[in-house]
Design an enzyme around this catalytic site. Structure first.
Site, PDB file in Angstrom:
ATOM      1  N   HIS A 249       3.940 -19.726  23.586  1.00 19.27           N
ATOM      2  CA  HIS A 249       5.272 -19.711  22.942  1.00 19.27           C
ATOM      3  C   HIS A 249       5.155 -19.383  21.444  1.00 19.27           C
ATOM      4  CE1 HIS A 249       6.626 -21.865  26.588  1.00 19.27           C
ATOM      5  NE2 HIS A 249       5.516 -22.548  26.425  1.00 19.27           N
TER       6      HIS A 249
ATOM      7  N   SER B  99       4.686   1.486   0.267  1.00 19.51           N
ATOM      8  CA  SER B  99       6.138   1.594   0.208  1.00 19.51           C
ATOM      9  C   SER B  99       6.517   2.455  -0.986  1.00 19.51           C
ATOM     10  CB  SER B  99       6.739   0.192   0.062  1.00 19.51           C
ATOM     11  OG  SER B  99       8.022   0.281  -0.535  1.00 19.51           O
TER      12      SER B  99
ATOM     13  N   LYS C 183       3.298  -3.447  -1.505  1.00 18.99           N
ATOM     14  CA  LYS C 183       3.252  -3.390  -0.046  1.00 18.99           C
ATOM     15  C   LYS C 183       2.080  -2.594   0.505  1.00 18.99           C
ATOM     16  CE  LYS C 183       6.754  -3.970   2.387  1.00 18.99           C
ATOM     17  NZ  LYS C 183       7.297  -4.887   3.327  1.00 18.99           N
TER      18      LYS C 183
ATOM     19  N   GLU D  80       2.589  -0.306  14.164  1.00 20.83           N
ATOM     20  CA  GLU D  80       4.024  -0.239  14.465  1.00 20.83           C
ATOM     21  C   GLU D  80       4.372   1.040  15.235  1.00 20.83           C
ATOM     22  OE1 GLU D  80       5.972  -0.751  10.701  1.00 20.83           O
ATOM     23  OE2 GLU D  80       5.271  -2.804  10.501  1.00 20.83           O
TER      24      GLU D  80
END
Ligand code: ARG
Length: 465
Positions: free
Chosen positions: A156, A277, A283, A290
């Site tokens: 979980h 970024s 970043k 992704e």
């Protein structure tokens, strides 16, 4: 417009119809396979006396010269041909004249395209297997190095019990082993040659189908000429196997994105596999992971598309089946790209072992072991579960972990606890005591790693079957 079939027509094809119908822009992908099939076909035609040996030799020379010119860029595959089959035949006739017109004897584009696609898919399955193998080799190395790297195991997405990094990677290893074996199964099942099925009903020429099957490395000829030209099961099976590979890569990507996040910091992706970024200078984003997760959708789409295309098609060939190609080619390129990049990303990422271990230590991942301790001292498991629940609550209220409790504090909740409780719930014990087959304990892990080593050696020696 170069077409193979003008004879019975009184009008030119409408240009829009021609464009809509043509497949040359994408079926040129299997140009080499198409020529390979034609060479096998004429070799067989000469062996059975349908062509002379001189005709065979002239045709094969002509075909080889076309391949050479396309490969060097001297000859371009252009849209003036309806499909790759017309391109090859028209160029052959232009080069060698009369014998070229005999290439298509005893053959239809229906069995020809069925063959080309099978040859193409078969080659690509082997390439994807090689890429899965490379990924497994990287996982294997990491497993060997991280048999004692503790980390929390989750259910979980909540910390559950301590495991090791080797054990976590081992889960993916099992998935990719299944993926590899699935591809082997598909390759074996599809490996029968449709050439010689003709349009749908075979031919009256005395073709030797066993011979062409053998020349093209198939186990033998397919056994029903209608099924031969109408079967696309193997593409569906391959796309299903690819979808499963992508699903595995996507889950793994999701974990790597979490592990690489500021909150977890279990791993750090290499700069070469990260992006920045345009606005936020701090970043470093896990774009590769992704994208792999994102591209999973288009591979599923290819599977859904062909399943839907095939479901309403009466026997035997129908033009709908031309739709088996573009999305399949895209899915093949996607899976290959994702496997290659994912492997590089995992191979170069840095592990933050101390962060993993610290994370495993808090979050009560040793609570089950505290309960097991009580059980080993005669307490019923259900009572032990309740007692440890009280311990956890006690710790939460004080913001400490079980290991931080004093013996008197343990004993105030249950007198069964003795000084050896600390050893019983230490990270090392929690992991190392778990030595059933498939568990994270060092002995159990080593046994699996040895099996994997043998598996990878066997597959690495080039045996796909
Ligand atoms: N481009 C066609 C395909 O991909 C080749 C087969 C054409 N056969 C036919 N009967 N029109 O399916």
């Amino acid at each position: 417009m170069a077409q193979l079939w003008g004879g019975r027509f009184t009008k030119e094809t409408d240009q829009l119809v021609y464009n809509f119908n043509a497949s040359i822009t994408f079926d040129q992908k299997f140009f080499h396979q198409d020529v390979r099939g034609s060479i096998a076909h004429v070799t067989m035609l000469a062996a059975t006396g349908i062509l002379t040996e001189a005709e065979r030799d002239t045709i094969i020379q002509g075909l080889n010269s076309i391949v050479a010119d396309v490969d060097t860029g001297t000859l371009e595959i252009t849209g003036e041909y309806e499909d790759i089959h017309s391109f090859v035949e028209a160029n052959l006739i232009a080069r060698i004249g009369e014998p070229g017109k005999k290439l298509h004897t005893g053959r239809s584009r229906n069995d020809q395209v069925a063959l080309d696609m099978k040859l193409y898919v078969r080659d690509e399955i082997s390439e994807v297997q090689e890429l899965v193998l490379s990924l497994m080799k990287v996982l294997h190395r990491l497993m060997k190095e991280n048999i004692n790297t503790y980390m929390p195991g989750f259910t979980h997405l909540q910390k559950a019990q301590p495991i090791t990094f080797a054990h976590h990677l081992g889960a993916y290893m099992e998935m990719f082993k299944r993926d590899y074996e699935r591809l082997t199964d598909i390759r074996n099942r599809m490996n029968y040659c449709p050439l010689g099925a003709g349009a749908l009903a075979g031919t009256t020429y005395p073709l030797n189908r066993e011979m062409t099957a053998e020349l093209l490395d198939f186990y033998g000829p397919t056994l029903n000429s209608m099924d031969s030209v109408a079967d696309r099961d193997y593409i569906i099976e391959m796309l299903s196997a690819f979808s499963t590979i992508m699903m595995h890569l996507s889950r793994f990507s999701e974990e790597i994105i979490l592990w690489n996040s500021n909150e977890y910091q279990f791993v750090e992706l290499d700069d070469a596999y990260s992006t920045g970024s345009s606005i936020m200078p701090q970043k470093k984003n896990p774009d590769i992971a992704e994208l792999v997760r994102g591209k999973t959708g288009r591979v599923y789409a290819a599977l859904t598309s062909i399943l839907t295309t095939m479901k309403g098609i009466p026997l035997a060939y129908n033009k709908d089946m031309q739709e088996d190609k573009e999305l399949t080619f895209d899915a093949i390129d996607t899976v290959k790209g994702c496997l290659a990049l994912f492997t590089g990303m995992v191979d170069t990422m840095t592990l933050r072992k101390e962060r993993m271990e610290a994370s495993a230590k808090n979050g009560f991942t040793n609570a089950t072991d505290a309960a097991d301790y009580l059980v080993n001292h005669g307490v019923a498991f259900r009572d032990a579960h309740g007692i440890v629940g009280q311990l956890v609550l006690y710790c939460i209220e004080r913001n400490i972990s079980l290991d931080d409790m004093k013996l008197e504090e343990f004993q105030a909740i249950s007198p069964v606890f003795e000084a050896d409780i600390y050893d019983a719930i230490s990270m090392k014990t929690c992991v190392e005591k778990r030595n059933t087959i498939g568990a994270p304990g060092q002995k159990a892990m080593q046994a699996v790693i040895d099996l994997n080593e043998a598996y990878l050696c066997e597959k690495g020696s080039g045996k796909h079957e």
